[in-house]
Design an enzyme around this catalytic site. Structure first.
Site, short mmCIF file in Angstrom:
data_model
loop_
_atom_site.label_atom_id
_atom_site.label_comp_id
_atom_site.label_asym_id
_atom_site.label_seq_id
_atom_site.Cartn_x
_atom_site.Cartn_y
_atom_site.Cartn_z
CB THR A 113 82.66 32.70 29.63
OG1 THR A 113 82.06 33.91 30.06
CG2 THR A 113 83.18 31.94 30.83
CB ALA A 133 81.49 41.74 18.88
CE LYS A 185 73.18 25.89 25.61
NZ LYS A 185 73.46 26.70 26.77
CB VAL A 225 74.23 18.40 26.18
CG1 VAL A 225 73.38 17.76 27.27
CG2 VAL A 225 73.37 18.76 24.98
N GLY A 279 80.11 33.20 35.41
CA GLY A 279 80.08 32.82 33.99
C GLY A 279 79.29 31.56 33.72
CG ASP A 325 70.48 26.00 29.34
OD1 ASP A 325 71.16 26.47 28.42
OD2 ASP A 325 70.89 25.10 30.11
CE LYS A 365 72.73 23.08 28.70
NZ LYS A 365 73.04 23.62 30.03
N1 HSE Z 1 73.95 28.35 31.14
C1 HSE Z 1 74.23 26.95 31.08
C2 HSE Z 1 74.02 26.35 32.46
C3 HSE Z 1 75.66 26.66 30.71
O1 HSE Z 1 73.88 27.09 33.43
O2 HSE Z 1 74.00 25.15 32.57
C4 HSE Z 1 75.84 26.36 29.27
O3 HSE Z 1 75.03 25.33 28.82
#
Ligand code: HSE
Length: 439
Positions: free
Chosen positions: A13, A45, A105, A132, A187, A201, A205
């Protein structure tokens, strides 16, 4: 005009968005960089996979060696997600003399020291604005614009997927699974969306922001975290009745030379800027001792917002700005500030608590008695007669949900009280406890 040859490794993406900006807006990029950023190679890939972009002949390749072995390519947007092969490829690219721009990240939170040491020893740089908060330029702001300050606290919504899911559930009553699927289609989500919804996640960050702001090396796994997959949709309705929204909040606060870091679903007072952050947007309040508080708001996930940050880093790298900042910051070097993580039990907050209790005499007194013995003061209590909200929670006919808002209390006491309440014979099923952000 001078040309800097660049490459993209990973055309998912974000990589596709980067290629779009470089190819469709090369004039704009050249104007800002004072040179053309020439897309020499884009590594994928699977060459046979259908793509949403037409690349010039000879650009697409499935051999990363086409980049590594081409000394003309100076800057590489390394956009493969996950840890491996992303780590090995990044090391090889650095060894081949490339400057790196990345949005990964997880890679930095896990292997930051190794990668940054390698880059420094080779005189190369790593730029990571996109890692971030997507399109929000938080890395540049903290590392450059706040340099006259000691950052005192950060408070943010750092995961777009979670915020998108919470907003969908709140605004349109969508169920959790449908909202998550939509976030994936758009995405926003990681390849493994568990990292988005379980708070990992956001914790990764937060660890990066804490390192930049406080100079501390905190392993993201040590950050206390709770995801958005822990509470029931009806808690959102109770929160609404009480004048709050539920958000996945990541916070870092400097208290007596110790750092309090938390990622958790939190009730945020309606009308407060953080409560009004909708969809895949992210937001961060940074408080500096000289500047006071500054609020950042923007799209934290998605193709073009993230590509915007990557291409800005590619321009900064091509013109030499990244190199200057990178060398000065000494990120993940041996220069640790020594600021340690504050024990979770010392955290303090107001709390939202929900219990499912038998509807009979003395039960409320038992619950409030335990809170009182743990020195927790109650601010308000909701117990409705059974209605649709209660049946949505699946409570049995003679059971009711009891929702309690507390005044400020220590985390340790709140946790102990909830454990004791859960052990009552009159309390059934899992109890919910969430932090409340007041101001
Ligand atoms: N998957 C992350 C989010 C996006 O939903 O914030 C990339 O850091």
């Amino acid at each position: 005009m001078e040309k800097t040859r660049v490459a993209i490794v990973g055309m998912g993406t974000v990589g596709t968005g980067v290629a779009k900006l470089l190819l469709d807006h090369g004039d704009r990029t050249a104007r800002h960089a004072g040179r053309v950023l020439w897309l020499e190679k884009a590594v994928v890939a699977d060459l046979s996979k259908p793509r949403t972009i037409d690349l010039p002949a000879g650009v697409l390749t499935d051999r990363v060696e086409d980049v590594i072995e081409n000394p003309e390519i100076k800057v590489v947007a390394q956009l493969i997600g996950g840890l491996e092969p992303a780590r090995t490829i990044t090391l090889k690219l650095l060894e081949a003399g490339k400057d790196i721009v990345t949005a990964n990240k997880a890679l930095l939170a896990e292997h930051g020291p190794e990668l940054f040491d390698k880059a420094r020893s080779l005189g190369r740089s790593i730029a990571f604005e996109a890692a971030v908060a997507g399109g929000i330029p938080i890395i540049a702001n903290i590392s450059q614009c706040f340099s006259a300050n000691q950052v005192q606290s950060l408070l943010g919504i750092l995961n777009g997927t979670s915020n998108f899911i919470l907003s969908q559930m709140d605004e349109s009553g969508a169920d959790y699974e449908t909202a998550l699927q939509k976030a994936q289609q758009l995405g926003y989500a990681e390849a493994d969306p568990t990292m988005d919804v379980d708070g990992s996640d956001a914790a990764q960050k937060l660890a990066i922001l804490a390192h930049l702001s406080f100079g501390s090396w905190i392993n993201w796994r040590e950050i206390p975290k709770v995801g958005i997959n822990t509470f029931h949709a009806t808690d959102m309705q109770y929160a609404k009745q009480l004048g709050y929204r539920i958000k996945l909040v990541a916070s870092a606060t400097l208290i007596n030379d110790q750092l309090e870091l938390v990622v958790a679903p939190t009730l945020v007072k309606k009308g407060r800027p953080l409560a009004e952050v909708r969809g895949a947007y992210n937001a961060i309040t940074v408080v500096g001792d000289a500047v006071g508080d500054i609020f950042f708001h923007g799209q934290g996930a998605g193709q073009m917002p993230t590509a915007s940050a990557v291409v800005a880093d590619m321009i900064d790298t091509a013109v030499g700005r990244t190199d200057i900042t990178f060398r000065r910051l000494e990120l993940w070097s041996q220069r640790d500030s020594g600021i340690a993580l504050r024990a979770t039990s010392l955290l303090s907050s107001r709390y939202y608590m929900r219990f499912c209790a038998s509807d009979k005499p003395g039960v409320l007194a038992e619950i409030t008695g335990i809170l009182g013995r743990n020195q927790i003061s109650i601010a308000s209590v909701i117990q409705h007669e059974p209605t649709t909200v209660e049946s949505a929670l699946g409570t049995a006919a003679n059971q009711v949900p009891i929702v309690i808002m507390t005044h400020q209390a220590p985390e340790g006491a709140a946790q102990k009280a909830v454990e004791q309440i859960q052990q009552l014979e009159t309390v059934h099923g899992p109890s919910i406890r969430m932090r409340v952000l007041e101001k």
